[in-house]
Design a protein around this motif. Structure first.
Motif, PDB file in Angstrom:
ATOM      1  N   ALA A 174     -28.621  28.150  -1.404  1.00 23.00           N
ATOM      2  CA  ALA A 174     -27.399  28.166  -0.662  1.00 23.00           C
ATOM      3  C   ALA A 174     -27.012  29.563   0.752  1.00 23.00           C
ATOM      4  O   ALA A 174     -26.781  29.378   0.850  1.00 23.00           O
ATOM      5  N   GLU A 175     -28.497  30.421   0.521  1.00 22.40           N
ATOM      6  CA  GLU A 175     -29.184  31.055   1.320  1.00 22.40           C
ATOM      7  C   GLU A 175     -29.387  30.409   2.315  1.00 22.40           C
ATOM      8  O   GLU A 175     -30.793  28.885   2.911  1.00 22.40           O
ATOM      9  N   LEU A 176     -28.866  30.429   4.000  1.00 21.98           N
ATOM     10  CA  LEU A 176     -29.262  29.715   5.271  1.00 21.98           C
ATOM     11  C   LEU A 176     -30.840  29.909   5.208  1.00 21.98           C
ATOM     12  O   LEU A 176     -30.798  28.404   5.220  1.00 21.98           O
ATOM     13  N   ARG A 177     -31.699  30.936   5.259  1.00 23.11           N
ATOM     14  CA  ARG A 177     -32.553  30.549   5.758  1.00 23.11           C
ATOM     15  C   ARG A 177     -34.138  29.228   4.636  1.00 23.11           C
ATOM     16  O   ARG A 177     -34.500  29.194   4.990  1.00 23.11           O
ATOM     17  N   MET A 178     -33.441  29.550   3.338  1.00 20.98           N
ATOM     18  CA  MET A 178     -34.002  28.482   2.862  1.00 20.98           C
ATOM     19  C   MET A 178     -33.134  26.692   3.128  1.00 20.98           C
ATOM     20  O   MET A 178     -34.406  26.162   2.855  1.00 20.98           O
ATOM     21  N   LYS A 179     -32.168  26.609   3.030  1.00 20.32           N
ATOM     22  CA  LYS A 179     -31.026  25.594   3.968  1.00 20.32           C
ATOM     23  C   LYS A 179     -32.281  25.306   5.154  1.00 20.32           C
ATOM     24  O   LYS A 179     -32.772  23.985   5.146  1.00 20.32           O
ATOM     25  N   GLN A 180     -32.269  25.685   5.928  1.00 18.63           N
ATOM     26  CA  GLN A 180     -33.039  25.921   7.014  1.00 18.63           C
ATOM     27  C   GLN A 180     -34.592  25.038   6.740  1.00 18.63           C
ATOM     28  O   GLN A 180     -35.387  24.079   7.567  1.00 18.63           O
ATOM     29  N   ALA A 181     -35.344  25.336   5.869  1.00 21.58           N
ATOM     30  CA  ALA A 181     -36.865  25.596   5.235  1.00 21.58           C
ATOM     31  C   ALA A 181     -36.752  24.022   5.186  1.00 21.58           C
ATOM     32  O   ALA A 181     -37.228  23.141   4.944  1.00 21.58           O
ATOM     33  N   ILE A 192     -32.942   7.787  16.008  1.00 21.24           N
ATOM     34  CA  ILE A 192     -32.042   8.652  14.367  1.00 21.24           C
ATOM     35  C   ILE A 192     -32.117   9.727  14.883  1.00 21.24           C
ATOM     36  O   ILE A 192     -33.335  10.319  15.425  1.00 21.24           O
ATOM     37  N   VAL A 193     -30.700   9.904  15.013  1.00 21.45           N
ATOM     38  CA  VAL A 193     -30.023  11.432  15.246  1.00 21.45           C
ATOM     39  C   VAL A 193     -29.504  12.476  13.803  1.00 21.45           C
ATOM     40  O   VAL A 193     -29.869  11.642  13.104  1.00 21.45           O
ATOM     41  N   ASN A 194     -30.453  13.408  13.930  1.00 16.85           N
ATOM     42  CA  ASN A 194     -29.574  14.606  13.210  1.00 16.85           C
ATOM     43  C   ASN A 194     -29.432  15.600  14.008  1.00 16.85           C
ATOM     44  O   ASN A 194     -28.970  15.991  14.819  1.00 16.85           O
ATOM     45  N   GLU A 195     -28.614  16.438  13.065  1.00 23.24           N
ATOM     46  CA  GLU A 195     -28.578  18.011  13.318  1.00 23.24           C
ATOM     47  C   GLU A 195     -29.497  18.769  14.168  1.00 23.24           C
ATOM     48  O   GLU A 195     -30.361  18.375  12.589  1.00 23.24           O
ATOM     49  N   ASN A 196     -29.920  19.317  14.798  1.00 20.82           N
ATOM     50  CA  ASN A 196     -31.251  20.154  14.128  1.00 20.82           C
ATOM     51  C   ASN A 196     -30.719  21.315  13.695  1.00 20.82           C
ATOM     52  O   ASN A 196     -30.911  22.539  14.154  1.00 20.82           O
ATOM     53  N   ASP A 197     -30.775  21.138  12.349  1.00 23.60           N
ATOM     54  CA  ASP A 197     -30.794  22.645  11.388  1.00 23.60           C
ATOM     55  C   ASP A 197     -31.458  23.557  11.421  1.00 23.60           C
ATOM     56  O   ASP A 197     -31.145  24.168  11.152  1.00 23.60           O
ATOM     57  N   SER A 198     -32.551  23.217  11.550  1.00 22.14           N
ATOM     58  CA  SER A 198     -34.071  24.771  11.216  1.00 22.14           C
ATOM     59  C   SER A 198     -33.690  25.392  12.176  1.00 22.14           C
ATOM     60  O   SER A 198     -34.557  26.341  12.148  1.00 22.14           O
ATOM     61  N   VAL A 199     -32.747  24.831  13.030  1.00 25.07           N
ATOM     62  CA  VAL A 199     -32.766  25.710  14.209  1.00 25.07           C
ATOM     63  C   VAL A 199     -31.311  26.289  14.700  1.00 25.07           C
ATOM     64  O   VAL A 199     -31.722  27.403  15.410  1.00 25.07           O
ATOM     65  N   SER A 200     -29.855  25.508  14.473  1.00 25.79           N
ATOM     66  CA  SER A 200     -28.929  26.461  14.649  1.00 25.79           C
ATOM     67  C   SER A 200     -28.346  26.623  13.202  1.00 25.79           C
ATOM     68  O   SER A 200     -28.161  25.170  12.457  1.00 25.79           O
ATOM     69  N   SER A 201     -27.878  27.848  13.402  1.00 23.66           N
ATOM     70  CA  SER A 201     -27.002  28.064  11.871  1.00 23.66           C
ATOM     71  C   SER A 201     -25.497  27.413  10.772  1.00 23.66           C
ATOM     72  O   SER A 201     -25.359  26.963  10.505  1.00 23.66           O
ATOM     73  N   ALA A 202     -24.711  27.131  12.993  1.00 26.97           N
ATOM     74  CA  ALA A 202     -24.089  26.436  13.091  1.00 26.97           C
ATOM     75  C   ALA A 202     -23.439  25.618  12.755  1.00 26.97           C
ATOM     76  O   ALA A 202     -22.386  25.162  11.656  1.00 26.97           O
ATOM     77  N   GLU A 203     -24.275  24.264  12.290  1.00 24.83           N
ATOM     78  CA  GLU A 203     -24.247  23.433  11.729  1.00 24.83           C
ATOM     79  C   GLU A 203     -24.357  22.986  10.553  1.00 24.83           C
ATOM     80  O   GLU A 203     -23.700  22.239  10.257  1.00 24.83           O
TER      81      GLU A 203
END
Ligand code: ADP
Ligand code: VHF
Length: 270
Positions: free
Chosen positions: A70-77, A135-146
């Motif tokens: 649930a926590e953003l930083r954990m999602k990014q990790a 192969i493209v993805n959102e850069n989830d670990s540097v951007s919280s907006a995504e």
């Protein structure tokens, strides 16, 4: 040249629900068939760009967590761990069929800034010229907006991202592979009598009103983001098809213009 043999530039987007199982573990069968079918389509002369979700889901599974954090930083990790695993597997599966893959991770800033967007577009064309499958993805670990909901954002989900990529690459076709056969007149997970809509010629408020939310705990956006993606693709003159990722062989028919899934038909460019 008939449509069967016409070379086409195709963007294929695959959702987390196709790449992972309901238990959260990887769906290797699905990933392998996707890689094989896309390699084969490329062998037939088509140019392929894959937009792949799954980083957070695969990372979550690899870490042995029961739920998406649930926590953003954990999602990014989790995204950082899962992205690495996902690319390792794509490299392995596509490599079996002699295909080189390349990773492109994007944020909203990358596609909004005209200079960055121009660089991006040249990189895509260089990769395609080199015979690669980007192969493209959102850069989830540097951007919280995504990965956060409720933010003002350019991307926010891979359905939208895939339509932006299709526009940037001047693709002929965008295919969204989901856990469902296409757009229905209501969410089939809520209404068992829902009927599949085969063709959509314009995104009207009635079409927008049909779209409901996500179908599984691993998906994001549901049909709402797919309709937004269709609107964006159509505005670039690109057809978009929503089809079921559990039948990868359908990709051949979709590229050949067969009536599979839901086709959102863009106004003709010529
Ligand atoms: N009108 C509709 N037609 C089809 N599916 C719908 C509709 N409204 C909501 N959905 C839901 O959208 C889900 C697909 O989106 P999502 O869960 O985000 O998966 P993906 O990982 O493929 O992006 C379906 O499983 C379905 O439950
Ligand atoms: N960028 C995120 C997925 C975002 C997304 O749109 O997911 P999905 O609804 O499964 O296509 C990830 O790789 O986990």
């Amino acid at each position: 040249m008939d449509e069967q043999h016409q070379t086409r530039r195709v963007v294929v987007k695959v959702g987390t629900s196709t790449l992972t199982r309901s238990t959260g573990s990887l769906n290797l069968y699905s990933m392998e068939r996707l890689s094989r079918t896309l390699s084969d389509l490329k062998g037939m002369g088509h140019e392929i760009i894959l937009v792949s979700s799954g980083a957070i889901g695969i990372g979550t599974g690899k870490l042995g967590l029961k739920e998406r954090p649930a926590e953003l930083r954990m999602k990014q990790a989790a995204a950082a761990i899962g992205q690495c695993e996902m690319m390792h597997l794509y490299d392995k599966f596509f490599g079996e069929y002699n295909q080189n893959v390349a990773q492109i991770l994007l944020t909203g800033d990358d596609v909004e800034d005209p200079i960055r967007a121009a660089h991006l577009s040249s990189t895509f064309s260089a990769l395609l010229e080199l015979g690669c499958i980007p192969i493209v993805n959102e850069n989830d670990s540097v951007s919280s907006a995504e990965i956060e909901t409720g933010h003002a954002k350019v991307l926010g989900d891979n359905d939208t991202l895939s339509a932006i990529v299709a526009g940037l690459c001047k693709a002929d076709l965008l295919i969204l592979l989901s856990d469902i056969d296409g757009l229905y007149d209501s969410d089939p997970h809520q209404n068992p009598d829902a009927k599949l809509i085969h063709r959509v010629e314009a995104i009207t408020p009635e079409i927008q009103a049909l779209a409901g939310g996500k179908g599984s705990k691993w998906g994001t956006g549901g049909m709402v983001t797919k309709i937004t993606a269709a609107q964006r693709a159509m505005s670039h003159g690109i057809d978009m098809v929503i089809a079921n990722g559990s039948r990868m062989e359908d990709l051949y028919g979709i590229v050949a213009g067969e009536d599979i899934g839901t086709r959102f038909c863009a106004p003709r460019r010529d």
